[in-house]
Design a protein around this motif. Structure first.
Motif, short mmCIF file in Angstrom:
data_model
loop_
_atom_site.label_atom_id
_atom_site.label_comp_id
_atom_site.label_asym_id
_atom_site.label_seq_id
_atom_site.Cartn_x
_atom_site.Cartn_y
_atom_site.Cartn_z
N SER A 101 0.84 -1.20 0.00
CA SER A 101 0.00 0.00 0.00
C SER A 101 0.87 1.25 0.00
CB SER A 101 -0.91 0.03 1.22
OG SER A 101 -1.82 -1.04 1.18
N PHE A 102 1.89 1.25 0.83
CA PHE A 102 2.81 2.39 0.91
C PHE A 102 3.49 2.65 -0.43
CE2 PHE A 102 7.31 3.60 1.50
CZ PHE A 102 7.11 4.91 1.92
N THR A 103 4.06 1.61 -1.03
CA THR A 103 4.79 1.82 -2.28
C THR A 103 3.85 2.20 -3.42
OG1 THR A 103 4.76 -0.56 -2.78
CG2 THR A 103 6.71 0.32 -1.64
N THR A 104 2.64 1.67 -3.41
CA THR A 104 1.67 2.03 -4.45
C THR A 104 1.29 3.50 -4.33
OG1 THR A 104 0.80 -0.22 -4.50
CG2 THR A 104 -0.61 1.51 -5.40
N VAL A 105 1.04 3.96 -3.12
CA VAL A 105 0.69 5.37 -2.91
C VAL A 105 1.84 6.28 -3.31
CG1 VAL A 105 0.15 7.10 -1.14
CG2 VAL A 105 -1.09 4.93 -1.18
N GLU A 106 3.06 5.89 -3.01
CA GLU A 106 4.22 6.69 -3.39
C GLU A 106 4.33 6.83 -4.90
OE1 GLU A 106 6.45 8.47 -1.50
OE2 GLU A 106 5.03 8.01 0.07
N LEU A 107 4.19 5.72 -5.61
CA LEU A 107 4.27 5.77 -7.08
C LEU A 107 3.10 6.55 -7.67
CD1 LEU A 107 5.53 2.18 -7.93
CD2 LEU A 107 6.82 4.31 -7.97
N TRP A 108 1.93 6.37 -7.11
CA TRP A 108 0.75 7.08 -7.58
C TRP A 108 0.92 8.60 -7.39
CZ3 TRP A 108 -3.04 5.25 -10.48
CH2 TRP A 108 -4.19 6.02 -10.65
N SER A 109 1.43 8.99 -6.24
CA SER A 109 1.67 10.40 -5.96
C SER A 109 2.71 10.98 -6.91
CB SER A 109 2.13 10.60 -4.52
OG SER A 109 1.15 10.17 -3.62
N LEU A 110 3.76 10.25 -7.17
CA LEU A 110 4.79 10.69 -8.09
C LEU A 110 4.21 10.88 -9.50
CD1 LEU A 110 7.84 11.32 -8.23
CD2 LEU A 110 8.19 8.93 -8.86
N SER A 111 3.35 9.97 -9.91
CA SER A 111 2.75 10.10 -11.24
C SER A 111 1.80 11.29 -11.31
CB SER A 111 2.03 8.81 -11.64
OG SER A 111 0.86 8.64 -10.89
N ARG A 112 1.08 11.57 -10.24
CA ARG A 112 0.19 12.73 -10.22
C ARG A 112 0.99 14.03 -10.30
NH1 ARG A 112 -3.60 13.28 -5.64
NH2 ARG A 112 -4.41 14.94 -6.95
N ILE A 113 2.10 14.09 -9.60
CA ILE A 113 2.96 15.28 -9.65
C ILE A 113 3.47 15.47 -11.08
CG2 ILE A 113 5.19 16.22 -8.91
CD1 ILE A 113 4.66 14.84 -6.18
N LYS A 114 3.93 14.40 -11.70
CA LYS A 114 4.44 14.48 -13.07
C LYS A 114 3.34 14.92 -14.03
CE LYS A 114 7.80 13.32 -15.95
NZ LYS A 114 9.07 13.98 -15.97
N LYS A 115 2.14 14.38 -13.86
CA LYS A 115 1.01 14.74 -14.73
C LYS A 115 0.68 16.22 -14.59
CE LYS A 115 -3.79 13.61 -15.69
NZ LYS A 115 -4.96 12.86 -15.28
N LYS A 116 0.65 16.73 -13.37
CA LYS A 116 0.36 18.15 -13.14
C LYS A 116 1.42 19.04 -13.79
CE LYS A 116 -3.31 17.97 -10.52
NZ LYS A 116 -4.58 18.50 -10.91
N LYS A 117 2.68 18.65 -13.70
CA LYS A 117 3.76 19.43 -14.32
C LYS A 117 3.60 19.46 -15.83
CE LYS A 117 7.31 18.93 -10.82
NZ LYS A 117 8.65 18.41 -10.50
N ILE A 118 3.26 18.33 -16.41
CA ILE A 118 3.07 18.26 -17.87
C ILE A 118 1.89 19.13 -18.28
CG2 ILE A 118 2.39 16.73 -19.77
CD1 ILE A 118 4.09 14.54 -18.37
N GLU A 119 0.79 19.05 -17.54
CA GLU A 119 -0.38 19.88 -17.85
C GLU A 119 -0.03 21.37 -17.75
OE1 GLU A 119 -3.38 18.53 -15.15
OE2 GLU A 119 -3.86 16.79 -16.38
N LYS A 120 0.77 21.74 -16.75
CA LYS A 120 1.17 23.13 -16.58
C LYS A 120 2.03 23.59 -17.76
CE LYS A 120 3.72 26.18 -13.49
NZ LYS A 120 4.60 26.26 -12.33
N GLU A 121 2.96 22.75 -18.19
CA GLU A 121 3.81 23.08 -19.34
C GLU A 121 2.98 23.23 -20.61
OE1 GLU A 121 6.88 20.15 -19.58
OE2 GLU A 121 7.84 20.81 -17.73
N ILE A 122 2.02 22.35 -20.81
CA ILE A 122 1.15 22.44 -21.99
C ILE A 122 0.36 23.74 -21.96
CG2 ILE A 122 -0.91 21.44 -23.09
CD1 ILE A 122 0.25 18.67 -22.35
N HIS A 123 -0.17 24.09 -20.78
CA HIS A 123 -0.93 25.33 -20.64
C HIS A 123 -0.04 26.55 -20.95
CE1 HIS A 123 -3.94 28.11 -19.21
NE2 HIS A 123 -3.03 28.65 -18.40
N GLU A 124 1.20 26.53 -20.45
CA GLU A 124 2.12 27.64 -20.71
C GLU A 124 2.44 27.76 -22.20
OE1 GLU A 124 5.51 26.95 -18.25
OE2 GLU A 124 4.49 27.58 -16.42
#
Length: 88
Positions: free
Chosen positions: A54-77
């Protein structure tokens, strides 16, 4: 300045790849250790197994969400820069 930003982004990208690789390796190591303990004692630490994965899954999921948000921000810019360039 732009070169520094690219280098910083490259380092951050390498950092996330390192974390993903580390989590996968730790999961493999954990599984081997649990199988060894199970072979020795005959009991399965099910609560520990559930908590670990559960811990490792949440860590990877959180990392992917951060990466997705950064990509969305770059696309918006990029889109907003293109709109300004086209006068729109």
């Amino acid at each position: 300045m732009d070169k520094r930003k690219r280098n910083r982004n490259r380092i951050k990208s390498q950092y996330s790849k390192f974390i993903v690789t580390l989590v996968i390796l730790l999961n493999i190591l954990f599984t081997v250790i649990v199988l060894f303990i199970f072979a020795k004692t005959g009991t399965e630490p099910s609560t520990l197994i559930g908590a670990w994965f559960s811990f490792t899954t949440v860590e990877l999921w959180s990392l992917s969400r951060i990466k997705k948000k950064k990509i969305e921000k770059e696309i918006h810019e990029i889109k907003s820069q293109n709109d300004e360039y086209q006068g729109g």
